[in-house]
Design an enzyme around this catalytic site. Structure first.
Site, PDB file in Angstrom:
ATOM      1  N   ASP A 143       0.751  -1.187  -0.004  1.00 39.44           N
ATOM      2  CA  ASP A 143      -0.031  -0.016  -0.006  1.00 39.44           C
ATOM      3  C   ASP A 143       0.981   1.380  -0.091  1.00 39.44           C
ATOM      4  OD1 ASP A 143      -2.371   1.168  -0.004  1.00 39.44           O
ATOM      5  OD2 ASP A 143      -2.615   1.120   2.300  1.00 39.44           O
ATOM      6  N   ASN A 155     -10.164  -3.016  -7.304  1.00 38.52           N
ATOM      7  CA  ASN A 155      -9.366  -2.025  -8.126  1.00 38.52           C
ATOM      8  C   ASN A 155      -9.697  -1.496  -9.541  1.00 38.52           C
ATOM      9  OD1 ASN A 155      -6.085  -3.261  -6.356  1.00 38.52           O
ATOM     10  ND2 ASN A 155      -7.398  -1.360  -5.885  1.00 38.52           N
TER      11      ASN A 155
HETATM   12  C1  FPP Z   1      -1.398  -0.036  -3.955  1.00 38.45           C
HETATM   13  O1  FPP Z   1      -1.004   1.331  -3.841  1.00 38.45           O
HETATM   14  C2  FPP Z   1      -0.489  -0.867  -4.973  1.00 38.45           C
HETATM   15  C3  FPP Z   1      -0.980  -1.346  -5.981  1.00 38.45           C
HETATM   16  C4  FPP Z   1      -2.648  -1.590  -6.347  1.00 38.45           C
HETATM   17  C5  FPP Z   1      -0.443  -2.109  -7.164  1.00 38.45           C
HETATM   18  C6  FPP Z   1       0.922  -2.734  -6.601  1.00 38.45           C
HETATM   19  C7  FPP Z   1       1.526  -3.265  -7.877  1.00 38.45           C
HETATM   20  C8  FPP Z   1       2.952  -3.395  -8.133  1.00 38.45           C
HETATM   21  C9  FPP Z   1       3.955  -2.882  -7.037  1.00 38.45           C
HETATM   22  C10 FPP Z   1       3.428  -4.270  -9.324  1.00 38.45           C
HETATM   23  C11 FPP Z   1       3.577  -5.476  -8.955  1.00 38.45           C
HETATM   24  C12 FPP Z   1       3.845  -6.220 -10.277  1.00 38.45           C
HETATM   25  C13 FPP Z   1       3.811  -7.531 -10.546  1.00 38.45           C
HETATM   26  C14 FPP Z   1       4.252  -8.247 -11.689  1.00 38.45           C
HETATM   27  C15 FPP Z   1       3.620  -8.383  -9.527  1.00 38.45           C
HETATM   28  P1  FPP Z   1      -1.943   2.534  -3.899  1.00 38.45           P
HETATM   29  O2  FPP Z   1      -1.956   2.814  -5.402  1.00 38.45           O
HETATM   30  O3  FPP Z   1      -3.210   1.807  -3.358  1.00 38.45           O
HETATM   31  O4  FPP Z   1      -1.371   3.629  -3.151  1.00 38.45           O
HETATM   32  P2  FPP Z   1      -2.190   4.701  -2.372  1.00 38.45           P
HETATM   33  O5  FPP Z   1      -2.925   4.003  -1.294  1.00 38.45           O
HETATM   34  O6  FPP Z   1      -1.290   5.721  -2.151  1.00 38.45           O
HETATM   35  O7  FPP Z   1      -3.275   5.214  -3.546  1.00 38.45           O
END
Ligand code: FPP
Length: 249
Positions: free
Chosen positions: A29, A77
């Site tokens: 996160d 998402n």
């Molecule tokens: C949450 O942060 C993160 C995600 C929804 C995506 C995470 C994905 C990766 C790191 C890529 C992984 C790749 C592979 C191939 C497994 P957020 O966007 O919810 O952050 P926020 O809470 O600050 O908005």
């Protein structure tokens, strides 16, 4: 590799190698906020998050942790802006393709869990190919929850079991916990010992609801792109300070 990672290449001496979690799950996160705090577009946070994930995977191998499961994309998402969803789908595909050779070299077995049928066809093809090619690797079991929801997974298992009962292949009294778990997306994978969620949030967010009945939860105050080996070390120290009783005294 960062200097931080090089410093902690081997298991820190204050960790007990015999009491490490076998399976760590993470909720990655804070990518979006990490980027916004730096005046960058949100996608840059996801990109930085991939570097963190790669180093954590390598760290699991270096320190002897057999399984890592990450929450890459939840069933909720899809409600994000269209360009962010598209970016993430492309990122998953690109990273899988790019990292395949290294996963083979590092003996990482990758598996995707979730309702994969709704993903773009080219991503599905990349996933199936990576799962097949890495199937015999034994160093780290890397599981990626994508279009995953814990409630949906439980419902999916219930439907499969109901079909078996309806077809006369199963008696309701034969359904015990082990049998039920065999119908989850994660079948064959031990339950997580430790859940790490970054960015200070204290929720499960529909993640591995069945599997985490006795999982220890650790909340890190850093955003996912800043979750380095030192932060992982702190999480493992916290884990080793706990008395896991599984409901007993
Ligand atoms: C949450 O942060 C993160 C995600 C929804 C995506 C995470 C994905 C990766 C790191 C890529 C992984 C790749 C592979 C191939 C497994 P957020 O966007 O919810 O952050 P926020 O809470 O600050 O908005």
């Amino acid at each position: 590799m960062t200097s931080q990672s090089t410093l902690l290449r081997s298991l820190p001496v204050d960790l007990d190698a015999h009491r490490l979690p076998c399976h760590v799950a993470t909720i990655m996160d804070g990518n979006g906020r990490w980027a916004q705090q730096r005046g960058l577009p949100r996608f840059m946070g996801h990109r930085a998050g991939v570097d963190t994930l790669k180093d954590l995977l390598r760290c699991c191998k270096d320190w002897g942790i057999a399984a890592l499961t990450v929450y890459a994309f939840s069933t909720e998402n899809w409600d994000r802006p269209r360009d962010e969803v598209d970016f993430l789908m492309t990122l998953f595909e690109m990273v899988l393709h790019r990292e395949l050779a290294e996963m083979m070299a590092e003996q990482v077995r990758v598996r995707f869990v979730g309702d994969l049928d709704c993903l773009p066809a080219s991503l599905q093809a990349e996933i199936h190919s990576a799962m097949e090619i890495t199937a015999a690797n034994t160093a780290v079991q890397f599981t990626v929850a994508t279009n995953y929801g814990g409630r949906q997974e439980i419902l999916h298992a219930c439907r499969r079991l109901a079909e078996e009962v309806q077809a006369g292949r199963l008696l309701p009294e034969q359904i015990d916990e082990d049998h039920f778990a065999q119908h989850l997306y994660t079948r064959g994978l031990a339950d997580p010992d430790l859940l790490i969620r970054t960015s200070g949030e204290q929720r499960l967010s529909n993640y591995l609801l069945w599997q985490m009945a006795y999982t220890e939860i650790y909340v890190a105050d850093v955003m996912w792109p800043d979750f380095n080996r030192q932060a992982f070390h702190l999480a493992l120290k916290s884990y080793q300070s706990r008395d896991r009783r599984f409901g007993k005294v």
